[in-house]
Scaffold this active site. Structure first.
Site, PDB file in Angstrom:
ATOM      1  N   ASP A  44       0.871  -1.168   0.000  1.00  0.00           N
ATOM      2  CA  ASP A  44       0.000   0.000   0.000  1.00  0.00           C
ATOM      3  C   ASP A  44       0.916   1.228   0.000  1.00  0.00           C
ATOM      4  O   ASP A  44       2.134   1.130   0.168  1.00  0.00           O
ATOM      5  CB  ASP A  44      -0.946  -0.030   1.209  1.00  0.00           C
ATOM      6  CG  ASP A  44      -2.164   0.857   0.991  1.00  0.00           C
ATOM      7  OD1 ASP A  44      -3.174   0.660   1.671  1.00  0.00           O
ATOM      8  OD2 ASP A  44      -2.103   1.743   0.107  1.00  0.00           O
TER       9      ASP A  44
HETATM   10  C1  GLC Z   1      -4.288   4.287  -0.186  1.00  0.00           C
HETATM   11  C2  GLC Z   1      -5.196   3.150   0.239  1.00  0.00           C
HETATM   12  C3  GLC Z   1      -5.311   2.046  -0.766  1.00  0.00           C
HETATM   13  C4  GLC Z   1      -5.223   2.638  -2.160  1.00  0.00           C
HETATM   14  C5  GLC Z   1      -3.797   3.148  -2.325  1.00  0.00           C
HETATM   15  C6  GLC Z   1      -3.574   3.786  -3.702  1.00  0.00           C
HETATM   16  O1  GLC Z   1      -3.486   4.664   0.887  1.00  0.00           O
HETATM   17  O2  GLC Z   1      -4.939   2.559   1.503  1.00  0.00           O
HETATM   18  O3  GLC Z   1      -6.548   1.364  -0.528  1.00  0.00           O
HETATM   19  O4  GLC Z   1      -5.505   1.650  -3.136  1.00  0.00           O
HETATM   20  O5  GLC Z   1      -3.457   4.083  -1.322  1.00  0.00           O
HETATM   21  O6  GLC Z   1      -4.360   4.924  -3.825  1.00  0.00           O
END
Ligand code: GLC
Length: 720
Positions: free
Chosen positions: A265
Site C-alpha cells: 500500500d
Molecule cells: C491508499 C489506500 C489504498 C489505495 C492506495 C492507492 O493509501 O490505503 O486502498 O488503493 O493508497 O491509492
C-alpha cells in the site's frame, strides 16, 4: 511471450532496469495533469533515469493521455517493457455506483459483478490496466471510516462479493477482452480491525480468528483469479503486514497458491520504520523483499537501497528476479507486450464512459442498495398530493458519490431537487438546502421553519459529508453533526410528520433522533443515479429491498458490535433482565438499534413454519431446510430470506449465529413461495484451535428469518 522468454528477458535486464520494475509512481511524475494523490508525498530523490525505468504508474487515466505517456515511455525503454497503469476504481470509474457498503445491502453478488464489469469497461477504455479493488476487509467498527469501502461484517457475504467483483473486473479472458482490467484484492490482511476504529491503528488477533473470520474473503478473491494483492498498513501478529513473511509467503503464496503480484500500500514499505521493525529504508527494503512484496508504491526504499543490499550480499538477486518476473508475467497476462495500449481508445471512451447504458446499471444498483429502516403509519411511500418540504444539506447537492469516486463528478450528478423538478407529475415541494453538513445558518433555519409550516410532510435529507468517511476518516462520535441535530430539534417542534433520508459512509448512531421520524431511509452514498433511485423509492415506484450488512449501534459505546458474536460464559437472559451478573451494560441494551440483515419494504411478508427433512443427518448427507414465504401486501416485493446456523458445542467457542445461506426472491402480491436451503457439512466447518478447517458432529440450531434477529429456530443433529 511464454515463461521461458520472460525469464530470459529478466536475464537481459540491468539491475537498474530490474529495480525500476519494482517501483510504482504517481502520474505526476509523467505528466502535468492532475494525478490522484491518495497518500503522503515523501521526497523521492529519484533521478530521471529511475523515473524512466519505473514499471507502473498510479492515479492517471484518459485514453489519449495514457497512450501518449506509454508511447514516450517505450521510446526511451531499452527493452520495450510497457508501463502498467493502475488506479483506485472502487465502485465505478466515472459512472459511480453505491459505495460498497451500500451495494452490499443489495445482497446481490450478480449486481456487484455487473457494476464491476461496467467499471472495468470505462477504466479499460480510458487506458487503465489494474484497479486497486475489491477491498474485502471484514469490518465490525463503524468508527473506522473505511467501512464504506467494505461489504460488511459477514464472512459469507464478503466472500461472495469478493469473488463477484474479481469476476466482473477480469472476465473470462483478461488478455483478449480489452474491456477488462486486472483486480487487486486488498488489504492483506485484516485492515478492517484497527483498535478503537482508529485509522492505521494496531490490529491484533489470534491466528485462529484471523483464519476463521478475516482471511476467507481474500482467499475467495484469489481463488477467483485476482491478479494482484495489496498489503495492509497494519500489523499482523505484531509484524507489519508489508514485512510479514509468514503472512505473505507462507499463507498467501504457499498456502493460498497466489502467484500474482504483491504490491505494497502507499508508503507501507517505508512505514515499517515507523512501526519500529526496521531501523531505516535499507532494512525496510530488505524485510519487504524477503516478505515477497513485488512493487513499492510511492516510497523509494527499493530504488535507493536494493543495489547496496545486493552488493553486500544481504539479499539474493533471486528475490529481485522473482519479483520482476511476476510483474512481467502480469504485463504479459494483460497482453501489453503485444499491445502496450491495450484497451485505450478515445472514441470508445467517448461513447461508453458515463453512457446511458451504464447509468441505467447505476440506477438499478442504487435502487437495490437503499435500506428502509423505519416506516410508521405508512408514512412512505409519499402520495403525490402531499405538500412536501425538502430540507437539509443533500437537497440540492451532487456530492452523493462517496469519497472513493475519483473520476465521478458531483457537478454532473443529478440532485434530489433536480429530479423532483424533472418528474412528470409536478409534486408540490419546497426546498431548503443547507450549505454545510456541519453548520446551520440562521437564514437556513428560518427558511426551513417557514417552509415546513406550510407543508404536509417534511423530508430531511441529512448525513455526513463524503469526506467524513473513507480513508483517514475515523470518528469517535457516530451521531449526525450537531448542526443537523439542532435542525431536527427545531423542526420537531412543528409536529409535522418527518421522514429522514441519510447519506453517509458508515452505520450512524440514530437512537436519539429515531423517535422524531415516522420513516427513516438509509441511502448511503448511492452514486450517480442515487437521486433518481431515492425519488422512485420515496414515491413507491420502487419497493425498497436493501438489507444491512453491518449492524447499527444504539450508541458508540457498544462498538464493536456485530451479529456473529460469541455467547460468553454469562450470556444475558432477556427473560430475566434484573440478573446483574451477566454480560450486559448498565445503560444500554446489548442489541444493535438495527441488526445485520435488517431492512423493511412497503410490503409485509410472513414466514411459514420452518422444517427440516430430517432431524438427524450424517456428515455425508445434504441438510434440507424449507419453509413458505408469503407476500401479504398488494405490491410486488423482493424479500431476502436468510438462513443462520449455530454450532451448539464447538471445539472452540462458536458464534451465536452465522449466515450460511440466503435467497433474495421476488414475490408478487399475495404470492407464496416454498423456499429451500441445502447445506452440506462443509458449510458448517470452522477453524479449530489446531488451525484445521473441519466440521463437528453434534447439535446445530438452524435459524431462518428476514434478518439476523427475527428468526425461527429448529434443531438438527449431525453425526459422523
Ligand atoms: C491508499 C489506500 C489504498 C489505495 C492506495 C492507492 O493509501 O490505503 O486502498 O488503493 O493508497 O491509492
Amino acid at each position: 511471450m511464454n515463461k521461458k522468454e520472460l525469464v530470459s528477458l529478466v536475464k537481459n535486464m540491468t539491475i537498474d532496469e530490474k529495480i525500476g520494475q519494482l517501483q510504482q509512481l504517481t502520474g505526476n511524475f509523467y505528466t502535468d495533469s492532475e494525478a490522484e494523490i491518495t497518500g503522503p508525498l515523501n521526497e523521492s530523490g529519484l533521478t530521471t533515469e529511475m523515473v524512466a525505468n519505473a514499471g507502473s504508474v498510479l492515479g492517471l487515466s484518459g485514453a489519449e493521455e495514457l497512450i501518449g505517456i506509454q508511447r514516450d515511455y517505450l521510446e526511451s525503454s531499452r527493452l520495450k517493457i510497457p508501463l502498467l497503469f493502475m488506479a483506485d476504481i472502487i465502485h465505478g470509474y466515472r459512472t459511480i455506483f453505491p459505495i460498497p457498503l451500500g451495494l452490499a445491502s443489495s445482497w446481490d453478488p450478480i449486481l456487484m459483478k455487473e457494476t464491476a464489469e461496467v467499471a472495468a469497461k470505462e477504466s479499460a477504455l480510458s487506458g487503465l490496466h489494474v484497479t486497486f479493488s475489491p477491498m474485502v476487509d471484514l469490518v465490525r467498527d463503524p468508527r473506522w471510516g473505511r467501512v464504506m469501502e467494505s461489504t460488511g461484517e459477514d464472512p459469507l457475504l464478503n466472500r461472495q462479493f469478493a469473488k463477484a467483483a474479481v469476476e466482473g473486473y477480469q472476465g473470462e479472458d483478461l488478455r483478449n477482452d480489452l474491456n477488462r482490467i486486472a483486480a487487486c484484492v486488498k488489504h492483506f490482511a485484516a485492515y478492517g480491525a484497527p483498535e478503537g476504529g482508529r485509522e492505521y491503528n494496531t490490529v491484533d488477533m489470534s491466528e485462529r480468528m484471523l483464519r476463521d473470520m478475516y482471511l476467507p474473503s481474500y482467499k475467495a478473491a484469489i481463488d477467483a483469479g485476482s491478479k494482484l494483492v495489496m498489503t495492509a498498513f497494519n500489523t499482523v501478529d505484531s509484524i507489519p503486514a508489508t514485512a510479514n513473511k509468514k503472512l505473505n509467503r507462507d499463507i498467501l503464496r504457499d498456502e493460498f497458491g497466489f502467484d500474482g503480484v504483491l504490491i505494497s500500500d502507499w508508503a507501507a514499505i517505508k512505514e515499517v520504520i515507523a512501526h519500529g521493525v526496521a531501523g531505516n529504508d535499507k532494512e525496510a527494503a530488505k524485510l519487504a523483499l524477503e516478505a515477497g512484496v513485488d512493487i513499492e508504491m510511492m516510497t523509494f526504499c527499493y530504488q535507493h537501497f536494493l543495489k547496496d543490499l545486493l552488493a553486500e550480499d544481504l539479499v539474493s538477486i533471486d528475490l529481485v528476479d522473482e519479483a520482476v518476473l511476476r510483474i512481467l508475467e502480469l504485463k504479459e497476462d494483460l497482453g501489453l507486450f503485444e499491445n502496450p495500449y491495450r484497451g485505450a481508445n478515445a472514441e470508445a471512451e467517448e461513447r461508453w464512459v458515463f453512457s446511458q447504458e451504464h447509468q441505467d446499471v447505476a440506477e438499478r444498483a442504487a435502487k437495490e442498495s437503499i435500506v428502509l429502516l423505519k416506516n410508521n403509519q405508512q408514512a412512505l411511500p409519499i402520495s403525490e398530493t402531499e405538500k412536501l418540504a425538502l430540507i437539509g444539506p443533500f437537497v440540492d447537492n451532487g456530492e452523493i458519490l462517496g469519497t472513493w469516486s475519483w473520476k465521478g463528478n458531483p457537478k454532473e450528478t443529478e440532485t434530489i431537487k433536480t429530479i423532483f423538478e424533472q418528474e412528470p407529475k409536478k409534486i408540490e415541494a419546497s426546498y431548503v438546502p443547507m450549505a454545510d453538513v456541519n453548520n446551520l445558518t440562521k437564514e437556513e433555519l428560518n427558511g426551513a421553519i417557514n417552509v415546513a409550516q406550510k407543508a404536509d410532510k417534511l423530508v430531511l435529507l441529512l448525513g455526513e459529508n463524503f469526506m467524513m468517511s473513507g480513508e483517514a476518516s475515523s470518528r469517535t462520535n457516530l451521531q449526525l453533526p450537531q448542526a443537523q441535530l439542532d435542525l431536527i430539534a427545531a423542526l420537531a417542534e412543528l409536529n409535522k410528520p418527518m421522514i429522514l433520508v441519510l447519506f453517509n459512509g458508515r452505520p450512524l448512531e440514530l437512537t436519539a433522533i429515531e423517535p422524531q421520524f415516522e420513516a427513516i431511509i438509509e441511502a448511503w452514498f448511492p452514486g450517480t443515479k442515487g437521486a433518481k433511485a431515492l425519488h422512485d423509492i420515496l414515491f413507491g415506484k420502487v419497493n425498497p429491498s436493501g438489507r444491512l450488512t453491518m449492524s447499527f449501534p444504539r450508541n458508540v459505546g457498544q462498538v464493536p458490535i456485530y451479529y456473529n458474536h460469541f455467547n460468553t460464559g454469562r450470556p444475558i437472559d432477556y427473560d430475566d433482565l434484573e440478573n446483574k451478573y451477566v454480560s450486559k451494560y448498565l445503560d444500554v441494551a446489548n442489541t444493535p438499534l438495527y441488526p445485520f440483515g435488517y431492512g423493511l419494504s412497503y410490503s409485509n411478508c410472513s414466514y411459514g413454519t420452518l422444517a427440516s427433512t430430517k432431524e438427524t443427518y450424517r456428515m455425508s448427507e445434504k441438510i434440507e431446510i424449507n419453509l413458505d414465504v408469503t407476500n401479504n401486501g398488494n405490491r410486488a416485493a423482493k424479500e431476502t430470506v436468510q438462513l443462520y446456523t449455530r454450532d451448539i458445542v464447538g471445539q472452540v467457542v462458536r458464534p451465536v449465529k452465522e449466515l450460511k445461506g440466503y435467497h433474495k426472491i421476488d414475490l408478487a402480491p399475495n404470492e407464496t413461495k416454498k423456499i429451500s436451503f441445502t447445506l452440506d457439512s462443509n458449510d458448517l466447518a470452522y477453524v479449530h484451535s489446531d488451525l484445521t478447517l473441519t466440521t463437528d458432529s453434534g447439535e446445530f440450531e438452524i435459524m431462518v428469518g428476514p434478518n439476523s434477529e427475527e428468526v425461527q429456530t429448529i434443531l438438527i443433529h449431525l453425526t459422523k
